[in-house]
Design a protein around this motif. Structure first.
Motif, PDB file in Angstrom:
ATOM      1  N   ALA A  38      64.294  41.456  46.831  1.00 32.22           N
ATOM      2  CA  ALA A  38      64.027  40.018  46.822  1.00 32.22           C
ATOM      3  C   ALA A  38      62.758  39.668  46.060  1.00 32.22           C
ATOM      4  O   ALA A  38      62.666  38.588  45.454  1.00 32.22           O
ATOM      5  N   ASN A  39      61.790  40.587  46.043  1.00 29.52           N
ATOM      6  CA  ASN A  39      60.498  40.299  45.413  1.00 29.52           C
ATOM      7  C   ASN A  39      60.450  40.606  43.919  1.00 29.52           C
ATOM      8  O   ASN A  39      59.377  40.614  43.315  1.00 29.52           O
ATOM      9  N   LYS A  40      61.600  40.895  43.343  1.00 28.96           N
ATOM     10  CA  LYS A  40      61.728  41.070  41.889  1.00 28.96           C
ATOM     11  C   LYS A  40      60.772  42.128  41.338  1.00 28.96           C
ATOM     12  O   LYS A  40      60.078  41.913  40.341  1.00 28.96           O
ATOM     13  N   THR A  67      56.734  36.855  45.257  1.00 27.34           N
ATOM     14  CA  THR A  67      56.818  37.586  43.999  1.00 27.34           C
ATOM     15  C   THR A  67      55.429  37.576  43.343  1.00 27.34           C
ATOM     16  O   THR A  67      54.504  36.921  43.834  1.00 27.34           O
ATOM     17  N   ARG A  82      56.195  31.027  44.570  1.00 29.42           N
ATOM     18  CA  ARG A  82      56.406  32.479  44.620  1.00 29.42           C
ATOM     19  C   ARG A  82      57.043  32.948  45.927  1.00 29.42           C
ATOM     20  O   ARG A  82      57.523  34.077  46.016  1.00 29.42           O
ATOM     21  N   THR A  84      59.775  33.582  48.306  1.00 27.69           N
ATOM     22  CA  THR A  84      61.230  33.682  48.175  1.00 27.69           C
ATOM     23  C   THR A  84      61.926  33.215  49.453  1.00 27.69           C
ATOM     24  O   THR A  84      61.294  33.037  50.494  1.00 27.69           O
ATOM     25  N   LYS A  85      63.245  33.011  49.366  1.00 26.50           N
ATOM     26  CA  LYS A  85      64.009  32.619  50.560  1.00 26.50           C
ATOM     27  C   LYS A  85      63.936  33.704  51.623  1.00 26.50           C
ATOM     28  O   LYS A  85      63.778  33.423  52.810  1.00 26.50           O
TER      29      LYS A  85
END
Length: 204
Positions: A38-40, A67, A82, A84-85
């Motif tokens: 999720a954090n790319k 992120t 930054r 995220t869901k």
């Protein structure tokens, strides 16, 4: 109260944090993998230096909920952009705090105490506010039970100092019960002006 503060509180911290890490090992591993994607690529854990008891610096560990995305000038985007869901869910349920059980087991922190804040705030504290460092910082605390990120910094520090002067088994039980209630209800996650909490500048 003195015996609890000087001996039993630490004994409870060791027993509770060690047991919780064992019981939660599989869920914690699952959240780690979830956040990794999720954090790319920014990783699943967040490490940062924080002042502990007596102002001693240690590295706190939390699940990373944002992120590392930056603007065209290389500056980090605002927290709200930054977050995220997945990170919002992890934060609203306070799952992001669970890795700090390792800090508790090591002795950097306690289950209950004033939250460890940024090192850069140290020179900004008044003499009274600095008293929050007379005890180990906690995963949750008296201030978190009375507003968390929805109250002002002054109110938060006043509550921290009140806790330092009133540590007892009964007080800690109240903190645990209230924390569980607030986590279930997902209360006081944000301040009125920020996705998390606005920075402390010594005046707010």
């Amino acid at each position: 109260m003195r015996l609890y503060r000087n001996f039993f509180k630490r004994a409870i911290d060791i027993a509770a944090s060690g047991s919780a890490l064992l019981v939660l090992s599989v869920p914690l591993a699952a959240v780690t993998v979830w956040l990794h994607f999720a954090n790319k690529g920014a990783g699943a854990f967040f490490f940062q230096e924080r002042p502990g008891k007596g102002g001693r610096i240690f590295k706190v560990v939390k699940f990373k909920t944002m992120t590392d995305e930056r603007d065209s000038d290389g500056r980090l985007l605002p927290d709200a952009q930054r977050l995220t869901k997945v990170g919002r869910f992890v934060r609203s349920t306070s799952i992001d705090e669970l890795p700090q059980l390792w800090n508790v087991l090591k002795g950097d922190m306690s289950l209950i105490g004033p939250r460890p804040l940024l090192v850069q705030y140290l020179p900004l504290y008044s003499e009274k506010q600095s008293r929050r460092h007379e005890v180990r910082p906690g995963i949750t605390g008296w201030a978190q039970c009375h507003g968390r990120n929805s109250i002002s910094w002054k109110e938060k520090f006043d509550l921290d100092v009140w806790y330092v002067d009133h540590i007892s088994f009964l007080t800690d039980c109240k903190v645990i019960l209230t924390t569980v209630k607030k986590v279930v209800r997902r209360e006081d996650i944000s301040s009125a002006t920020s996705a998390t909490m606005e920075p402390f500048n010594g005046n707010n």
